[in-house]
Design an enzyme around this catalytic site. Structure first.
Site, PDB file in Angstrom:
ATOM      1  N   CYS A 253      -6.309   9.720 -15.646  1.00 52.44           N
ATOM      2  CA  CYS A 253      -6.714  10.075 -14.657  1.00 52.44           C
ATOM      3  C   CYS A 253      -7.502  10.604 -13.978  1.00 52.44           C
ATOM      4  O   CYS A 253      -7.938  10.116 -13.144  1.00 52.44           O
ATOM      5  CB  CYS A 253      -5.286   8.988 -14.411  1.00 52.44           C
TER       6      CYS A 253
ATOM      7  N   ASP B 119       2.112   7.139 -14.089  1.00 52.84           N
ATOM      8  CA  ASP B 119       2.840   6.714 -14.018  1.00 52.84           C
ATOM      9  C   ASP B 119       2.433   5.063 -15.729  1.00 52.84           C
ATOM     10  O   ASP B 119       4.219   4.836 -16.038  1.00 52.84           O
ATOM     11  CB  ASP B 119       1.720   5.049 -12.588  1.00 52.84           C
TER      12      ASP B 119
ATOM     13  N   CYS C 179      -4.661   9.297 -10.023  1.00 52.14           N
ATOM     14  CA  CYS C 179      -3.841   9.002 -10.725  1.00 52.14           C
ATOM     15  C   CYS C 179      -2.880   8.379  -9.194  1.00 52.14           C
ATOM     16  O   CYS C 179      -3.172   9.150  -8.069  1.00 52.14           O
ATOM     17  CB  CYS C 179      -2.717   9.154 -11.690  1.00 52.14           C
ATOM     18  N   ASP C 180      -2.327   6.978  -9.405  1.00 46.61           N
ATOM     19  CA  ASP C 180      -1.970   6.608  -7.985  1.00 46.61           C
ATOM     20  C   ASP C 180      -1.094   7.422  -6.190  1.00 46.61           C
ATOM     21  O   ASP C 180      -1.769   7.275  -5.813  1.00 46.61           O
ATOM     22  CB  ASP C 180      -0.610   5.720  -8.441  1.00 46.61           C
ATOM     23  N   LYS C 181      -0.760   8.068  -6.773  1.00 41.16           N
ATOM     24  CA  LYS C 181       0.328   8.503  -6.064  1.00 41.16           C
ATOM     25  C   LYS C 181      -0.181   9.772  -5.710  1.00 41.16           C
ATOM     26  O   LYS C 181       0.038  10.376  -4.511  1.00 41.16           O
ATOM     27  CB  LYS C 181       2.092   9.398  -6.244  1.00 41.16           C
TER      28      LYS C 181
ATOM     29  N   CYS D 290      -6.158   3.710 -14.149  1.00 40.13           N
ATOM     30  CA  CYS D 290      -6.166   2.514 -14.583  1.00 40.13           C
ATOM     31  C   CYS D 290      -7.337   1.520 -14.044  1.00 40.13           C
ATOM     32  O   CYS D 290      -8.001   1.927 -12.425  1.00 40.13           O
ATOM     33  CB  CYS D 290      -5.168   2.543 -14.529  1.00 40.13           C
TER      34      CYS D 290
ATOM     35  N   GLU E 191       8.563   1.143 -10.901  1.00 40.72           N
ATOM     36  CA  GLU E 191       7.705   0.378 -11.002  1.00 40.72           C
ATOM     37  C   GLU E 191       8.399   0.556 -12.196  1.00 40.72           C
ATOM     38  O   GLU E 191       8.856  -0.019 -13.153  1.00 40.72           O
ATOM     39  CB  GLU E 191       6.417   0.480 -11.762  1.00 40.72           C
TER      40      GLU E 191
ATOM     41  N   SER F 115       3.407  -2.212 -10.603  1.00 41.29           N
ATOM     42  CA  SER F 115       2.716  -1.706 -11.202  1.00 41.29           C
ATOM     43  C   SER F 115       1.564  -3.270 -10.293  1.00 41.29           C
ATOM     44  O   SER F 115       1.794  -3.857 -10.236  1.00 41.29           O
ATOM     45  CB  SER F 115       2.611  -1.220 -12.318  1.00 41.29           C
TER      46      SER F 115
END
Length: 580
Positions: free
Chosen positions: A62, A94, A135-137, A207, A457, A483
């Site tokens: 990511c 994640d 990535c997400d966070k 992702c 998640e 997620s």
């Protein structure tokens, strides 16, 4: 008397509003000596110092291209008259940690990303900041740091991964999670599972569907903290390097003009961000992160605001997991500016809201070029759904609210017996052994922000249910998270959480639970007297962690309905007690 020939005898650069206290004058000779050891010259130190925060890490694809992109950002800063200083933070994958205890670190990492960026910029008195995120966070974490610091800066997403291919169909990481469920149900063999695993993630980038990373990257453009059109360029597209250089140039404009995040992010900007989540069928994590961002900016925002905005915002982007297309398809179609354009046609956005690149949202939308024949973004008068991709429910099981995702073909009503699990692992074992049957309401509790801790998640569980063919016949609710890749009738962020005595802690096996999305209700069908009796018998669980970062997080973190921040009400309560 200073000699005029000495570099620090000259007047300070007007844009060195912070760093002059670090580098200028005879008293700062020790600092300059150390910075010269790094390779900075007198000329470098006489210019504004601009941080380039990367979230590079080798535990996931990511964020993998950020070291390369950082060089382009730095080139842009230098060309525009600044001196870049690169540093990095942590990140948690994640998709790698999902379904393990390691996933408890994911949401916690958002706070650590924000804290570490804040500390480096404060500690080194930097004049500006570019945050490279993936990535997400890392995306909300970087934005939260900008809010706290309020120095000129921006967020640049390093880009989505391209989809993998297998037997002529596009794959994302969610395809692999669902393949695990299909394998457990005997629908595919181990060879096919391995083939899907090996094909799903072909290179760098986050992702590929409208999961949390792409949801938040989209929201950053709508909020105005990212330059319009740059986040959507895929990670491995050659244009990404040019975008990174452009970000370096833009931040220098912000530094020179002293244009700060607080001048860009207001209530209207956050409402635009919420609309972007709703219109694209984005991740329910967007609720959590935008609440946290509002908290850091000191802007009043409530979980019910998400429901109100989603109710009036049509779903117009046909994106995975509920739809057909990936984030790279969105880019090929013309980018998220197309979504802005459609929403503006019916007054669903604040078009006059500002962005870091100097344009308004309306101007960013006007600049979007639609690819002929694209099918990713629909006209607003012919949406996929008249309402956005999420709803907020309340009721006896969630007095402080909860979130349900509605981007796909989810049912709007479910009534069934509770199957109660005290952890994600216990539930996953039940799913693997096929003990969950059609009609069940799966309840996973003690996975909230404080109780987990870390609010894991549940993609492993939800994808396995879908893979086993139960996605349309069971419901799931949890005080944890989902997620961005989750689909089906799944209710998350149930608040108050079980560990803090929320009603979800009182559910017993075979209790009847009703999820009624049309009425925005989540109810436990037992009488008030029985709820009171159970509450009288309940006692808080033992702490899962007594030391380290997870113990500290559990002691401070606020409710999911308030963004799960560590600088919120629970910290305020502790400070108030200490003052007495």
């Amino acid at each position: 008397m200073l000699k005029p020939s000495l570099p620090y005898a000259a007047p300070a650069h007007p844009a060195k509003r912070h760093s002059s206290r670090l580098t200028d004058g005879p008293d700062r000779a020790p600092a300059r000596a150390m910075l010269k050891a790094v390779g900075f010259s007198d000329d470098d130190l006489a210019k504004p110092l601009v941080g380039v925060a990367t979230t590079w890490i080798e535990t996931m694809p990511c964020n993998l291209n950020q070291r390369r992109l950082a060089e382009s950002v730095k080139a842009g800063i230098m060309a525009a008259g600044g001196t870049p200083m690169e540093f990095n933070t942590i990140a948690v994958a994640d998709g790698v940690s999902m379904g393990t205890e390691g996933m408890k670190a994911s949401l916690v990492s958002r706070e650590v990303v924000a804290d570490s960026i804040e500390l480096v910029v404060r500690g080194h008195l930097l004049d500006g900041l570019v945050c490279l995120v993936g990535c997400d966070k890392t995306i909300p974490g970087a934005a939260m740091a900008l809010a706290r610091l309020d120095v000129p800066g921006l967020v640049l997403y390093n880009g989505t991964i391209y989809p993998g291919t297998y037997q002529g169909r596009d794959l994302t990481i969610v395809s692999v999670f669902e393949a695990v469920g299909a394998y457990r149900a005997g629908k595919i063999d181990a060879d096919e599972l391995y083939a899907i695993e090996s094909a799903a993630c072909p290179g760098a980038g986050a992702c590929g569907g409208q999961y949390t990373a792409n949801t938040m990257a989209t929201a950053m453009e709508f909020i105005g903290l990212s330059p319009g059109g740059l986040n959507g360029i895929p990670a491995e597209d050659p244009a990404k390097d040019d975008a990174a250089r452009r970000a370096g140039e833009i931040v220098m404009d912000l530094v020179r003009d002293d244009r700060r995040p607080s001048e860009i992010v207001d209530r209207r900007a956050l409402e635009n961000g919420i609309a972007s989540v709703a219109a694209t069928g984005g991740s329910t994590n967007g609720v959590l992160h935008l609440l946290a961002l509002a908290h850091e900016f000191g802007i009043g925002l409530d979980i019910d605001d998400f429901g109100a905005i989603a109710d009036r915002t049509p779903l117009i982007a046909d994106m995975r997991p509920g739809g057909r297309f990936t984030a790279s398809d969105m880019y090929d179609a013309g980018g998220v500016g197309l979504v802005m354009r459609e929403l503006l046609r019916e007054g669903k956005l604040h078009g006059d809201a500002a962005t870091v690149d100097g344009r308004t949202i309306a101007e960013v939308a006007d600049a979007a070029t639609e690819t002929a024949g694209q099918q990713v973004v629909l006209p607003i008068d012919r949406p996929l759904k008249p309402n956005g991709g999420l709803a907020i429910l309340r009721g006896s099981l969630a007095p402080d609210g909860c979130v349900v995702k509605l981007a796909g073909h989810e049912r709007l009503y479910h009534r069934g017996p509770a199957r109660v699990f005290e952890s994600e692992e216990d539930c996953f074992e039940a799913v693997k052994s096929q003990r969950i049957v059609p009609g069940d309401v799966v309840v996973i509790r003690y996975e909230g922000p404080a109780g987990g801790p870390g609010m894991r998640e549940m993609l492993g569980v939800t994808a396995a249910l879908v893979g086993e063919g139960l996605g349309e016949s069971v419901a799931l609710l949890t005080d944890g998270r989902f997620s961005g890749g989750t689909h089906g009738l799944m209710v998350g962020h149930v608040a108050p959480e079980a560990a803090l005595g929320g009603p979800i802690a009182l559910v017993e096996e075979n209790d009847t639970i009703v999820i009624d999305v049309d009425r925005r209700v989540l109810e436990l069908e037992i009488d008030a007297g029985e709820i009171a009796r159970r509450a009288g018998r309940w006692s808080p669980p033992q702490l899962r962690y007594r030391s380290g970062v997870l113990a500290k997080y559990a002691a401070l973190v606020s409710s999911a309905s308030a963004g799960a921040v560590t600088t919120g009400p629970r910290l305020a309560e502790r400070l108030a007690r200490a003052a007495r």
